[in-house]
Design a protein around this motif. Structure first.
Motif, PDB file in Angstrom:
ATOM      1  N   PRO A  38       0.842  -1.193   0.000  1.00  0.00           N
ATOM      2  CA  PRO A  38       0.000   0.000   0.000  1.00  0.00           C
ATOM      3  C   PRO A  38       0.880   1.247   0.000  1.00  0.00           C
ATOM      4  O   PRO A  38       2.051   1.186   0.382  1.00  0.00           O
ATOM      5  N   GLN A  39       0.310   2.363  -0.409  1.00  0.00           N
ATOM      6  CA  GLN A  39       1.085   3.599  -0.387  1.00  0.00           C
ATOM      7  C   GLN A  39       1.520   3.944   1.023  1.00  0.00           C
ATOM      8  O   GLN A  39       2.646   4.391   1.240  1.00  0.00           O
ATOM      9  N   LYS A  40       0.622   3.721   1.993  1.00  0.00           N
ATOM     10  CA  LYS A  40       0.959   3.976   3.387  1.00  0.00           C
ATOM     11  C   LYS A  40       0.023   3.152   4.275  1.00  0.00           C
ATOM     12  O   LYS A  40      -1.016   2.660   3.840  1.00  0.00           O
ATOM     13  N   ASN A  41       0.454   2.979   5.519  1.00  0.00           N
ATOM     14  CA  ASN A  41      -0.339   2.339   6.561  1.00  0.00           C
ATOM     15  C   ASN A  41      -0.381   0.816   6.422  1.00  0.00           C
ATOM     16  O   ASN A  41       0.156   0.240   5.489  1.00  0.00           O
ATOM     17  N   TRP A  42      -1.036   0.215   7.389  1.00  0.00           N
ATOM     18  CA  TRP A  42      -1.025  -1.233   7.574  1.00  0.00           C
ATOM     19  C   TRP A  42      -1.826  -1.966   6.502  1.00  0.00           C
ATOM     20  O   TRP A  42      -2.886  -1.516   6.084  1.00  0.00           O
ATOM     21  N   MET A  43      -1.306  -3.154   6.108  1.00  0.00           N
ATOM     22  CA  MET A  43      -2.006  -4.059   5.208  1.00  0.00           C
ATOM     23  C   MET A  43      -1.788  -5.491   5.675  1.00  0.00           C
ATOM     24  O   MET A  43      -0.683  -5.855   6.072  1.00  0.00           O
ATOM     25  N   ASN A  44      -2.888  -6.310   5.629  1.00  0.00           N
ATOM     26  CA  ASN A  44      -2.675  -7.755   5.786  1.00  0.00           C
ATOM     27  C   ASN A  44      -3.412  -8.522   4.691  1.00  0.00           C
ATOM     28  O   ASN A  44      -3.165  -8.259   3.504  1.00  0.00           O
ATOM     29  N   ASP A  45      -4.293  -9.453   4.993  1.00  0.00           N
ATOM     30  CA  ASP A  45      -4.794 -10.438   4.027  1.00  0.00           C
ATOM     31  C   ASP A  45      -5.282  -9.853   2.698  1.00  0.00           C
ATOM     32  O   ASP A  45      -5.988  -8.841   2.690  1.00  0.00           O
ATOM     33  N   PRO A  46      -4.982 -10.529   1.575  1.00  0.00           N
ATOM     34  CA  PRO A  46      -5.665 -10.199   0.318  1.00  0.00           C
ATOM     35  C   PRO A  46      -7.126 -10.615   0.410  1.00  0.00           C
ATOM     36  O   PRO A  46      -7.452 -11.657   0.978  1.00  0.00           O
ATOM     37  N   ASN A  47      -8.009  -9.803  -0.130  1.00  0.00           N
ATOM     38  CA  ASN A  47      -9.451 -10.062  -0.103  1.00  0.00           C
ATOM     39  C   ASN A  47     -10.033  -9.844  -1.494  1.00  0.00           C
ATOM     40  O   ASN A  47      -9.493  -9.069  -2.296  1.00  0.00           O
ATOM     41  N   GLY A  48     -11.147 -10.506  -1.782  1.00  0.00           N
ATOM     42  CA  GLY A  48     -11.942 -10.203  -2.967  1.00  0.00           C
ATOM     43  C   GLY A  48     -11.187 -10.210  -4.272  1.00  0.00           C
ATOM     44  O   GLY A  48     -11.493  -9.421  -5.171  1.00  0.00           O
ATOM     45  N   LEU A  49     -10.199 -11.094  -4.434  1.00  0.00           N
ATOM     46  CA  LEU A  49      -9.426 -11.114  -5.679  1.00  0.00           C
ATOM     47  C   LEU A  49     -10.352 -11.491  -6.835  1.00  0.00           C
ATOM     48  O   LEU A  49     -10.974 -12.554  -6.828  1.00  0.00           O
ATOM     49  N   ILE A  50     -10.400 -10.636  -7.847  1.00  0.00           N
ATOM     50  CA  ILE A  50     -11.324 -10.868  -8.947  1.00  0.00           C
ATOM     51  C   ILE A  50     -10.803 -10.183 -10.205  1.00  0.00           C
ATOM     52  O   ILE A  50     -10.150  -9.129 -10.137  1.00  0.00           O
ATOM     53  N   TYR A  51     -11.082 -10.775 -11.360  1.00  0.00           N
ATOM     54  CA  TYR A  51     -10.658 -10.259 -12.665  1.00  0.00           C
ATOM     55  C   TYR A  51     -11.907  -9.796 -13.404  1.00  0.00           C
ATOM     56  O   TYR A  51     -12.828 -10.582 -13.641  1.00  0.00           O
ATOM     57  N   LEU A  52     -11.938  -8.515 -13.766  1.00  0.00           N
ATOM     58  CA  LEU A  52     -13.099  -7.921 -14.419  1.00  0.00           C
ATOM     59  C   LEU A  52     -12.667  -7.082 -15.612  1.00  0.00           C
ATOM     60  O   LEU A  52     -11.862  -6.151 -15.453  1.00  0.00           O
ATOM     61  N   ASN A  53     -13.153  -7.407 -16.787  1.00  0.00           N
ATOM     62  CA  ASN A  53     -12.919  -6.583 -17.977  1.00  0.00           C
ATOM     63  C   ASN A  53     -11.448  -6.261 -18.196  1.00  0.00           C
ATOM     64  O   ASN A  53     -11.069  -5.114 -18.458  1.00  0.00           O
ATOM     65  N   GLY A  54     -10.602  -7.290 -18.086  1.00  0.00           N
ATOM     66  CA  GLY A  54      -9.178  -7.105 -18.351  1.00  0.00           C
ATOM     67  C   GLY A  54      -8.389  -6.507 -17.212  1.00  0.00           C
ATOM     68  O   GLY A  54      -7.209  -6.173 -17.388  1.00  0.00           O
ATOM     69  N   VAL A  55      -8.990  -6.377 -16.046  1.00  0.00           N
ATOM     70  CA  VAL A  55      -8.330  -5.736 -14.904  1.00  0.00           C
ATOM     71  C   VAL A  55      -8.372  -6.671 -13.695  1.00  0.00           C
ATOM     72  O   VAL A  55      -9.409  -7.249 -13.375  1.00  0.00           O
ATOM     73  N   TYR A  56      -7.217  -6.798 -13.031  1.00  0.00           N
ATOM     74  CA  TYR A  56      -7.138  -7.541 -11.780  1.00  0.00           C
ATOM     75  C   TYR A  56      -7.471  -6.595 -10.622  1.00  0.00           C
ATOM     76  O   TYR A  56      -6.860  -5.525 -10.488  1.00  0.00           O
ATOM     77  N   HIS A  57      -8.428  -6.999  -9.787  1.00  0.00           N
ATOM     78  CA  HIS A  57      -8.780  -6.216  -8.608  1.00  0.00           C
ATOM     79  C   HIS A  57      -8.228  -6.908  -7.367  1.00  0.00           C
ATOM     80  O   HIS A  57      -8.481  -8.091  -7.142  1.00  0.00           O
ATOM     81  N   LEU A  58      -7.473  -6.156  -6.597  1.00  0.00           N
ATOM     82  CA  LEU A  58      -6.963  -6.607  -5.311  1.00  0.00           C
ATOM     83  C   LEU A  58      -7.594  -5.748  -4.218  1.00  0.00           C
ATOM     84  O   LEU A  58      -7.385  -4.532  -4.179  1.00  0.00           O
ATOM     85  N   TYR A  59      -8.408  -6.380  -3.373  1.00  0.00           N
ATOM     86  CA  TYR A  59      -8.834  -5.753  -2.136  1.00  0.00           C
ATOM     87  C   TYR A  59      -7.977  -6.350  -1.023  1.00  0.00           C
ATOM     88  O   TYR A  59      -7.443  -7.449  -1.154  1.00  0.00           O
TER      89      TYR A  59
END
Length: 511
Positions: A38-59
């Protein structure tokens, strides 16, 4: 997730996390280049990984306010190549109510193509997120849903949440896929403390029926979290269908890890292929955790991301990083069906774009009881190397690579050794200071294949992922070298080894 904080607290790591916030010293030397942060601050588990219209979404699990665990929300980023990421606003923020706060814990996202949920607009199916709502004041975790009609950028929480409420304090991490043959949704969700996975089905993502349970098999030393159940064709053969159940595990005294099971799923029950005591691991390092596959990938590809647990070392202004995207396959081996992993094939297109100055190729080199320098003052010296090498074993007792190397003339000040020991048939990672081994960070048993060892070593500032023998086994860890420890060499000790092929890419700058 709540239990992440729990095991860190019991392990004595919470003061370190607080230190990462209280003493904000920037650490750009440790921010990965080709692994997501992330640009800043805390991050842990990947969530909601999904591919839509040629784009990978990482929550991802995210604290939007501080560089430590808390205020759990879903951060969001997108990519077209799994290397370059666009940072987006928080997709699902924590919910502040009159009497309670709901934190947005881990879960998954699906494209509801047929609008089974009824949340869609203008004849288009919505994106639906399924996540655990943690309510600390009520000491309860239950399963919530939210929907998006703008391609996953913003979400509206379902008015009648939760959709599954067992009134338990330890019940989380729903992973949802679509079963085309049944025209129903399938959820895998964990009861961590009692090491149980439950499977539910639904026709509309709102009303869920309990199908079956799977519990206390494989590695039972730790609590179970972040399950996923995914169908595969073994060896790529459509006539050999199996299911892969992955589970993340954590405990105060035994760190984190991931295990897997292969077996059959009849639409209600998962049946393990192996004896209940059989332990199969996704990764043999101490930092790979909470990995889940992307939903709706083209060509039915199976690709996942995992979180690399930061443990003790503070970074700023961010904390936490993801693994490289990994392609998954089930293959037949003499021991049975096993999971193989490789850096995602989509990344190869990116590597091909690198200039000749960023690419190294060597063939048929004999290294005899010495080391072969591969970096210089001007090249391959930024701790962002992607290494792919095949060795033919010889008389050498040990061989491999030395990374994060610092020398004073011929004297080794510091280095990390990624080595293979022939007598023990073991990959190992050791840290060396002033010419002496001071710590063995990791080790993993693995045998040569036809007298060859293939090592894919992905070192990215502070993350180290090692794929052995085409992904037969993988070991992941974190390193935090000094700023000037950037050397890189191949080596052989007490004999010779043949370096058949060596390819190295320097990814110090994103294209």
């Amino acid at each position: 997730m709540k239990m992440k904080l729990f095991f860190m607290l019991l392990a004595g790591l919470l003061p370190v996390l607080l230190h990462a916030q209280d003493n904000p010293v920037p650490t750009p030397q440790w921010r990965p280049v080709y692994h997501f942060t992330p640009q800043k601050n805390w991050m842990n588990d990947p969530n909601g990984l999904i591919y839509l219209n040629g784009v990978y979404h990482l929550y991802y699990q995210h604290n939007p306010f501080e560089n430590k665990w808390g205020h759990m929300s879903w951060g969001h980023a997108t990519s077209k190549d799994l290397i370059n990421w666009k940072h987006l606003p928080v997709a699902i923020p924590e919910i502040e109510g009159k009497d309670t706060t709901t934190w947005i814990f881990s879960g998954s996202a699906v494209w509801d193509k047929h609008n089974t949920s009824g949340f869609g607009k203008n004849g288009k199916g919505p994106v639906v997120a399924i996540y655990t709502g943690d309510q600390p004041k009520q000491k309860k975790e239950s399963q919530f849903i939210a929907y998006s009609n703008d391609g996953g950028l913003t979400y509206t929480n379902y008015a009648n949440n939760p959709v599954i409420d067992l009134r338990k304090g330890d019940f989380r991490d729903p992973s949802v896929i679509w079963l085309e043959d049944q025209q129903k949704w399938l959820m895998s969700v964990a009861h961590p403390g009692i090491q149980k996975i439950e499977f539910y089905s639904s026709a509309n993502l709102k009303d869920w029926e309990l199908l079956s349970e799977f519990d206390r098999q494989g590695d039972t030393r730790r609590m179970w979290e972040c399950p996923s159940l995914t169908p595969f064709f073994v060896d790529g053969d459509p006539a050999k269908k199996k299911w892969l159940l992955m589970i993340s595990s954590s405990s105060p005294g035994d760190g984190v890890g991931m295990q897997y099971f292969t077996g059959d799923f009849d639409g209600r029950t998962f049946t393990n292929d192996n004896h209940a005591a059989t332990k199969l691991f996704v990764d043999y390092g101490r930092t790979f955790f909470a990995a889940i596959p992307f939903n709706h990938l083209p060509g039915d590809a199976k690709t996942m991301l995992g979180w690399l647990v930061p443990f003790e070392t503070p970074t700023h202004p961010w904390r936490g990083q993801m693994s490289i995207a990994r392609d998954l396959a089930l293959k037949t081996t003499p021991e049975g069906i096993r999971l193989y992993q490789q850096p995602a094939a989509v990344l190869n297109a990116y590597l091909k774009k690198l200039s000749a100055a960023k690419t190294m190729l060597k063939r048929n080199i004999t290294i005899n009881n010495n080391e072969l320098a591969l970096s210089s003052a001007k090249s391959f010296n930024t701790n962002t190397n992607w290494i792919d090498a095949t060795f033919t074993t010889g008389t050498a007792q040990d061989f491999g690579f030395k990374i994060a190397q610092q020398k004073d003339g011929n004297k080794v000040v510091a280095e990390t050794v990624v080595g293979y020991n022939m007598a023990r048939q073991e990959l190992y990672i050791t840290q060396v200071k002033d010419g002496k081994v001071v710590a063995t960070l990791e080790k993993m048993a693995v045998k040569p294949v036809n007298n060859k060892i293939r090592l894919q070593v992905l070192f990215d500032k502070s993350s180290l992922e090692i794929f052995v023998n085409d992904g037969e086994k993988v070991l992941t860890t974190l390193l935090f070298p000094e700023k000037n420890a950037t050397g890189f060499a191949a080596f052989a000790a007490e004999g010779d080894v043949q370096l058949d092929t060596l390819k190295v890419w320097n990814l110090d700058k994103i294209l």
